[in-house]
Structure formats: C-alpha cells, structure tokens
Design a protein around this motif. Structure first.
Motif, PDB file in Angstrom:
ATOM      1  N   ILE A   2       0.862  -1.006   0.057  1.00  0.00           N
ATOM      2  CA  ILE A   2      -0.025   0.109  -0.185  1.00  0.00           C
ATOM      3  C   ILE A   2       0.742   1.257  -0.086  1.00  0.00           C
ATOM      4  N   ASP A   3       0.745   2.328  -0.989  1.00  0.00           N
ATOM      5  CA  ASP A   3       1.203   3.322  -0.845  1.00  0.00           C
ATOM      6  C   ASP A   3       0.296   4.315  -0.100  1.00  0.00           C
ATOM      7  N   LEU A   4       0.624   4.947   0.946  1.00  0.00           N
ATOM      8  CA  LEU A   4      -0.267   5.855   1.549  1.00  0.00           C
ATOM      9  C   LEU A   4       0.437   7.201   1.601  1.00  0.00           C
ATOM     10  N   THR A   5      -0.492   8.004   0.921  1.00  0.00           N
ATOM     11  CA  THR A   5      -0.159   9.684   0.610  1.00  0.00           C
ATOM     12  C   THR A   5      -0.959  10.265   1.701  1.00  0.00           C
ATOM     13  N   LEU A   6      -0.311  11.096   2.994  1.00  0.00           N
ATOM     14  CA  LEU A   6      -0.988  11.981   3.586  1.00  0.00           C
ATOM     15  C   LEU A   6      -0.812  13.270   3.288  1.00  0.00           C
ATOM     16  N   ARG A 129       2.416  -4.220   4.623  1.00  0.00           N
ATOM     17  CA  ARG A 129       3.532  -3.553   3.748  1.00  0.00           C
ATOM     18  C   ARG A 129       3.023  -2.168   3.206  1.00  0.00           C
ATOM     19  N   LEU A 130       3.685  -1.308   3.730  1.00  0.00           N
ATOM     20  CA  LEU A 130       3.314   0.071   3.662  1.00  0.00           C
ATOM     21  C   LEU A 130       4.103   1.172   3.297  1.00  0.00           C
ATOM     22  N   THR A 131       4.338   2.006   2.473  1.00  0.00           N
ATOM     23  CA  THR A 131       5.214   3.339   2.193  1.00  0.00           C
ATOM     24  C   THR A 131       4.283   4.408   2.512  1.00  0.00           C
ATOM     25  N   ILE A 132       4.753   5.501   3.247  1.00  0.00           N
ATOM     26  CA  ILE A 132       4.259   6.827   3.592  1.00  0.00           C
ATOM     27  C   ILE A 132       5.031   7.863   3.041  1.00  0.00           C
ATOM     28  N   ARG A 133       4.088   8.800   2.456  1.00  0.00           N
ATOM     29  CA  ARG A 133       4.535   9.837   1.793  1.00  0.00           C
ATOM     30  C   ARG A 133       3.554  11.209   2.256  1.00  0.00           C
ATOM     31  N   VAL A 134       4.343  12.118   2.363  1.00  0.00           N
ATOM     32  CA  VAL A 134       3.645  13.461   3.016  1.00  0.00           C
ATOM     33  C   VAL A 134       3.440  14.530   1.967  1.00  0.00           C
ATOM     34  N   VAL A 135       2.483  15.239   1.909  1.00  0.00           N
ATOM     35  CA  VAL A 135       2.176  16.276   1.101  1.00  0.00           C
ATOM     36  C   VAL A 135       1.856  17.385   1.854  1.00  0.00           C
ATOM     37  N   PRO A 136       2.851  18.419   1.969  1.00  0.00           N
ATOM     38  CA  PRO A 136       2.686  19.327   3.120  1.00  0.00           C
ATOM     39  C   PRO A 136       1.480  20.557   3.006  1.00  0.00           C
TER      40      PRO A 136
END
Length: 251
Positions: A2-6, A129-136
């Motif tokens: 899972i590619d998680l984007t906050l 299985r997770l990657t985490i990315r943040v968009v400010p």
C-alpha cells in the motif's frame, strides 16, 4: 503493498490545496474520508468538495471512532489511535485487497498537532506492507498570521508552540516571548496573567465563518471567550488558535 499519501489540505479554504496535493489526490486509487458526527458535518462536507470532480480515485467514507473523554488523556489517546488503526486496516483490506495507492486528507499539515502520521506508523508496524509519503499543507499558524497580516516570530527571536493543556498546567513557558496556543477548549486565555501580553486569535480560519480578534490580553480574553462560546453553539464545533506576544517583542 500500500502506498499511503497523507495530504495536507489547509484550514478550510479550497484555495489552500496546493498543486502537489491535487496531483496526489487525482493519482490515488482510493481516498478515505472520515465522518466525525453530525455536529462536525462541515468537515466532511469540505473534504467532499475537495474530491468533487476527481475521476481516478474511489471515494469511501467511514465513521471515526470517538476518543474517551473521561479516561486519562494519554491512555485514551493510545486506545483511540489503536481503534483508528484497526479501522484503516479494515477499509484497506476491503477496498484495496490487491494493494494500491491510498490518500488521506489531513486538516492543516500532517506534521503539526495531528496524529495521522503516528497512526500510519502503527499500521506500518502491524505487519501491513506500507510506504508513507507526506504532501505538506497550509497550517492554522500560517493562516492566522496571514489573516491578521502579522509576522509570526519577533525580530531575531524564537517562537514556542504549545497546547492549551500544557499552558494551563505549567503556565507561561519559561523564557518565551512569543507563544502559539493550539487545541484550546476556551478556558485558557483568561487563566494567564494578562499584563504586558497581546493576543491575536482566529477561528474557522480560511472558512466562510472565519472570526478574528486581537488586542491586549486583559481586554481581548473575555471578548474572545464570549465570541467563542457563541460560535461553538452556532456551529456545533470550533477550531481556533491564538498567538500571544509579550509587548517588548517586535510584532
């Protein structure tokens, strides 16, 4: 996987959404929108507005668990985070069983007094299985200073960011001349010794209901308390923030 984007979505104004945020939303397979009860319908309505017209992602709403307000604070928060983590996992397994990209829209910016990153780390350490990315995103601090057209920091000075709970418990931070107060319940400003302090306050920043006040704390604190109570009764919820500066600082 899972590619998680906050994605930080600012403080209520759709114009706060950055181009990077719009691209991230459009590129997601799934966007989860939290419902927080009828008294906070404005918050889900805003997220629905931001997602309107998106053709790529599937939009799924879910009911957020409620934190136990009667229990000890930190324990209640940990239990609440655990419940949200389990709910996220269930929604992901239901709607992205083969993996894919998931986006969550976070009020303000995920790094500032928001638990979404902590919950995401819980999910990552739970075996998913997770990657985490943040968009400010634009924070309430930025929105407050912009609304009042003032600089945040004193000239060459420091800024202390704290919560109303900490301010009530420990008083004015030692050595501080400029303090941002977040997560207030409306009882904090009037508990401070007001001499020599100026306050800039804002609620519903960026939204149509935006309300502002500022002035010497002795005069402004009672005024803000009355207005805050009126606004909360009218809307059923309130998000506000205060900036306090000792008068010797350069505003």
């Amino acid at each position: 996987m899972i590619d998680l984007t906050l994605i930080g979505i600012g403080t209520g104004n759709p114009d706060h959404l950055t181009a990077q945020a719009r691209r991230a939303m459009a590129g997601a397979d799934l966007i989860l929108l939290p419902r927080k009860g009828s008294d906070k319908a404005d918050l889900i309505d805003l997220r629905r507005t931001l997602c309107a017209g998106l053709e790529g992602p599937r939009i799924v709403e879910f009911d957020m668990p409620v934190r136990d307000g009667a229990a000890a604070y930190l324990g209640a928060v940990h239990d609440w985070h655990a419940a949200i983590t389990a709910l996220w996992r269930a929604e992901i397994e239901a709607h992205l069983p083969q993996g894919g990209s998931l986006a969550l829209l976070v009020w303000g910016d995920p790094m500032l007094y928001d638990s979404t990153l902590r919950i995401a780390r819980r999910l990552a350490t739970s075996g998913m299985r997770l990657t985490i990315r943040v968009v400010p995103g634009i924070t309430s601090i930025q929105a407050l200073c912009a609304a009042h057209a003032i600089p945040l920091n004193p000239l060459g000075g420091a800024v202390t960011i704290t919560t109303a709970r900490m301010l009530r418990r420990h008083g004015w931070p030692q050595g501080a001349t400029c303090v941002v107060v977040m997560l207030d319940d409306g009882t904090t400003l009037e508990t401070l010794p007001p001499e020599g302090i100026t306050v800039w306050w804002g609620a519903y920043l960026g939204m149509e209901a935006e309300a502002l006040d500022h002035g010497p704390l002795a005069l402004a604190a009672p005024r803000i308390a009355r207005l805050r109570a009126q606004l909360r009764a009218r809307h059923g919820w309130i998000m506000d923030i205060s900036l306090l500066k000792k008068d010797q600082t350069d505003a």
